[in-house]
Design a protein around this motif. Structure first.
Motif, PDB file in Angstrom:
ATOM      1  N   ALA A   1      31.644  12.088  89.336  1.00  0.00           N
ATOM      2  CA  ALA A   1      31.448  13.129  90.353  1.00  0.00           C
ATOM      3  C   ALA A   1      31.951  14.476  89.834  1.00  0.00           C
ATOM      4  CB  ALA A   1      32.172  12.745  91.641  1.00  0.00           C
ATOM      5  N   ASP A   2      33.081  14.466  89.117  1.00  0.00           N
ATOM      6  CA  ASP A   2      33.592  15.712  88.542  1.00  0.00           C
ATOM      7  C   ASP A   2      32.606  16.283  87.525  1.00  0.00           C
ATOM      8  OD1 ASP A   2      35.852  15.611  90.088  1.00  0.00           O
ATOM      9  OD2 ASP A   2      37.183  14.938  88.471  1.00  0.00           O
ATOM     10  N   ILE A   3      32.018  15.415  86.716  1.00  0.00           N
ATOM     11  CA  ILE A   3      31.036  15.895  85.732  1.00  0.00           C
ATOM     12  C   ILE A   3      29.825  16.486  86.443  1.00  0.00           C
ATOM     13  CG2 ILE A   3      29.322  15.116  84.062  1.00  0.00           C
ATOM     14  CD1 ILE A   3      31.376  13.585  82.663  1.00  0.00           C
ATOM     15  N   ARG A   4      29.372  15.827  87.500  1.00  0.00           N
ATOM     16  CA  ARG A   4      28.222  16.365  88.236  1.00  0.00           C
ATOM     17  C   ARG A   4      28.536  17.752  88.801  1.00  0.00           C
ATOM     18  NH1 ARG A   4      27.841  10.729  89.624  1.00  0.00           N
ATOM     19  NH2 ARG A   4      25.987   9.862  88.634  1.00  0.00           N
ATOM     20  N   GLN A   5      29.764  17.938  89.269  1.00  0.00           N
ATOM     21  CA  GLN A   5      30.172  19.260  89.742  1.00  0.00           C
ATOM     22  C   GLN A   5      30.198  20.257  88.590  1.00  0.00           C
ATOM     23  OE1 GLN A   5      30.849  20.345  92.976  1.00  0.00           O
ATOM     24  NE2 GLN A   5      29.848  18.405  93.428  1.00  0.00           N
ATOM     25  N   GLY A   6      30.636  19.794  87.410  1.00  0.00           N
ATOM     26  CA  GLY A   6      30.624  20.656  86.227  1.00  0.00           C
ATOM     27  C   GLY A   6      29.212  21.050  85.820  1.00  0.00           C
ATOM     28  N   ILE A   7      28.282  20.107  85.939  1.00  0.00           N
ATOM     29  CA  ILE A   7      26.873  20.399  85.630  1.00  0.00           C
ATOM     30  C   ILE A   7      26.345  21.457  86.593  1.00  0.00           C
ATOM     31  CG2 ILE A   7      24.542  19.444  85.670  1.00  0.00           C
ATOM     32  CD1 ILE A   7      25.748  16.774  84.765  1.00  0.00           C
TER      33      ILE A   7
ATOM     34  N   SER B   1      42.165  20.871  75.967  1.00  0.00           N
ATOM     35  CA  SER B   1      42.751  20.231  74.790  1.00  0.00           C
ATOM     36  C   SER B   1      41.865  19.161  74.160  1.00  0.00           C
ATOM     37  CB  SER B   1      44.127  19.648  75.126  1.00  0.00           C
ATOM     38  OG  SER B   1      44.037  18.792  76.227  1.00  0.00           O
ATOM     39  N   ARG B   2      41.539  18.093  74.908  1.00  0.00           N
ATOM     40  CA  ARG B   2      40.691  17.030  74.354  1.00  0.00           C
ATOM     41  C   ARG B   2      40.069  16.213  75.476  1.00  0.00           C
ATOM     42  NH1 ARG B   2      45.991  13.855  72.859  1.00  0.00           N
ATOM     43  NH2 ARG B   2      45.547  12.007  74.051  1.00  0.00           N
ATOM     44  N   PRO B   3      38.991  15.491  75.195  1.00  0.00           N
ATOM     45  CA  PRO B   3      38.253  14.792  76.256  1.00  0.00           C
ATOM     46  C   PRO B   3      39.052  13.764  77.044  1.00  0.00           C
ATOM     47  CG  PRO B   3      36.914  14.922  74.291  1.00  0.00           C
ATOM     48  CD  PRO B   3      38.287  15.439  73.922  1.00  0.00           C
ATOM     49  N   SER B   4      40.088  13.151  76.473  1.00  0.00           N
ATOM     50  CA  SER B   4      40.798  12.100  77.197  1.00  0.00           C
ATOM     51  C   SER B   4      41.839  12.639  78.167  1.00  0.00           C
ATOM     52  CB  SER B   4      41.469  11.139  76.216  1.00  0.00           C
ATOM     53  OG  SER B   4      42.462  11.829  75.488  1.00  0.00           O
ATOM     54  N   ASP B   5      42.132  13.936  78.129  1.00  0.00           N
ATOM     55  CA  ASP B   5      43.086  14.511  79.070  1.00  0.00           C
ATOM     56  C   ASP B   5      42.408  14.708  80.422  1.00  0.00           C
ATOM     57  OD1 ASP B   5      45.014  14.523  77.159  1.00  0.00           O
ATOM     58  OD2 ASP B   5      44.868  16.650  76.693  1.00  0.00           O
ATOM     59  N   PRO B   6      43.203  14.758  81.503  1.00  0.00           N
ATOM     60  CA  PRO B   6      42.603  14.959  82.827  1.00  0.00           C
ATOM     61  C   PRO B   6      41.857  16.284  82.919  1.00  0.00           C
ATOM     62  CG  PRO B   6      44.893  14.278  83.007  1.00  0.00           C
ATOM     63  CD  PRO B   6      44.635  14.560  81.565  1.00  0.00           C
ATOM     64  N   GLY B   7      40.804  16.296  83.693  1.00  0.00           N
ATOM     65  CA  GLY B   7      40.012  17.499  83.890  1.00  0.00           C
ATOM     66  C   GLY B   7      38.785  17.518  82.995  1.00  0.00           C
ATOM     67  N   LEU B   8      37.861  18.403  83.325  1.00  0.00           N
ATOM     68  CA  LEU B   8      36.639  18.529  82.531  1.00  0.00           C
ATOM     69  C   LEU B   8      36.947  19.170  81.186  1.00  0.00           C
ATOM     70  CD1 LEU B   8      33.953  19.837  85.025  1.00  0.00           C
ATOM     71  CD2 LEU B   8      34.198  17.554  84.105  1.00  0.00           C
TER      72      LEU B   8
ATOM     73  N   HIS C   1      32.614  16.756  79.205  1.00  0.00           N
ATOM     74  CA  HIS C   1      33.269  15.446  79.092  1.00  0.00           C
ATOM     75  C   HIS C   1      34.261  15.277  80.234  1.00  0.00           C
ATOM     76  CE1 HIS C   1      32.198  15.085  74.732  1.00  0.00           C
ATOM     77  NE2 HIS C   1      32.262  16.398  74.821  1.00  0.00           N
ATOM     78  N   GLN C   2      34.469  14.032  80.635  1.00  0.00           N
ATOM     79  CA  GLN C   2      35.503  13.727  81.627  1.00  0.00           C
ATOM     80  C   GLN C   2      35.986  12.316  81.365  1.00  0.00           C
ATOM     81  OE1 GLN C   2      36.808  15.516  84.322  1.00  0.00           O
ATOM     82  NE2 GLN C   2      38.131  13.816  84.811  1.00  0.00           N
TER      83      GLN C   2
ATOM     84  N   ALA D   1      36.021   2.768  91.048  1.00  0.00           N
ATOM     85  CA  ALA D   1      36.305   3.972  91.840  1.00  0.00           C
ATOM     86  C   ALA D   1      36.752   5.120  90.929  1.00  0.00           C
ATOM     87  CB  ALA D   1      37.379   3.673  92.878  1.00  0.00           C
ATOM     88  N   GLN D   2      37.581   4.825  89.939  1.00  0.00           N
ATOM     89  CA  GLN D   2      38.036   5.868  89.013  1.00  0.00           C
ATOM     90  C   GLN D   2      36.873   6.392  88.181  1.00  0.00           C
ATOM     91  OE1 GLN D   2      41.064   3.545  87.101  1.00  0.00           O
ATOM     92  NE2 GLN D   2      42.631   4.141  88.574  1.00  0.00           N
ATOM     93  N   ASN D   3      35.985   5.507  87.758  1.00  0.00           N
ATOM     94  CA  ASN D   3      34.809   5.946  86.998  1.00  0.00           C
ATOM     95  C   ASN D   3      33.897   6.816  87.864  1.00  0.00           C
ATOM     96  OD1 ASN D   3      35.757   4.519  84.809  1.00  0.00           O
ATOM     97  ND2 ASN D   3      34.380   2.795  85.091  1.00  0.00           N
TER      98      ASN D   3
END
Length: 157
Positions: A52-58, A90-97, A110-111, A45-47
């Motif tokens: 889904a966030d990346i798809r919205q970013g695209i 800041s970096r890819p491992s932080d929350p958010g795109l 990245h997400q 579910a987390q993945n």
């Protein structure tokens, strides 16, 4: 004889220690299996949420490119198309795109999911979208977009 059997049955009350230990072992195994299944579903579910966030970013990046002729890395530009997205600088491992902009025609989005996996998408004008999935931030950064098309699949996750 009947009296002896009845007396014996009355004396044998309860369970032996071995029987109790077997029942406790079975219950512990069932609980462990349930926890493993729950954790697996939570990770999936987390993945899915990160994807889904990346798809919205695209969608936001493509809309910006269609509207203004180039990709963007600015939070204001992205949020003008998808206001609900959280952008991280800041970096890819932080929350958010996390958005790597290499040129007006090349961008990586990245997400990181809460399960620890990092997902990335490579967008280049005129090329197929490429999808990457990494076990952690270090691996993602090692294979991260560098402005040339990575050898990632074009079929999605």
């Amino acid at each position: 004889m009947r009296q002896g059997l009845t007396a014996r049955i009355r004396c044998e009350r309860g369970f032996t220690l071995v029987e109790l230990m077997v029942v406790m072992l079975i219950v512990a195994l069932l609980v462990t299996m349930g926890l493993i299944a729950f954790q697996s579903m939570a990770d999936r579910a987390q993945n899915s949420d990160a994807q889904a966030d990346i798809r919205q970013g695209i969608i936001a990046e493509e809309a910006n490119r269609n509207e203004y002729g180039s990709y963007t890395a600015t939070e204001a530009d992205i949020k003008s198309f998808v206001p609900s997205l959280s952008i991280n600088t800041s970096r890819p491992s932080d929350p958010g795109l996390y958005i790597d902009l290499f040129s007006a025609d090349i961008v990586c989005v990245h997400q990181a999911s809460q399960s620890g996996r990092v997902f990335a998408v490579y967008l280049s004008a005129g090329e197929a979208v490429r999808y990457g999935e990494f076990a952690d931030e270090a691996t993602a950064l090692g294979f991260a977009c560098n402005g040339t098309a990575p050898a990632w699949p074009t079929t999605g996750w």
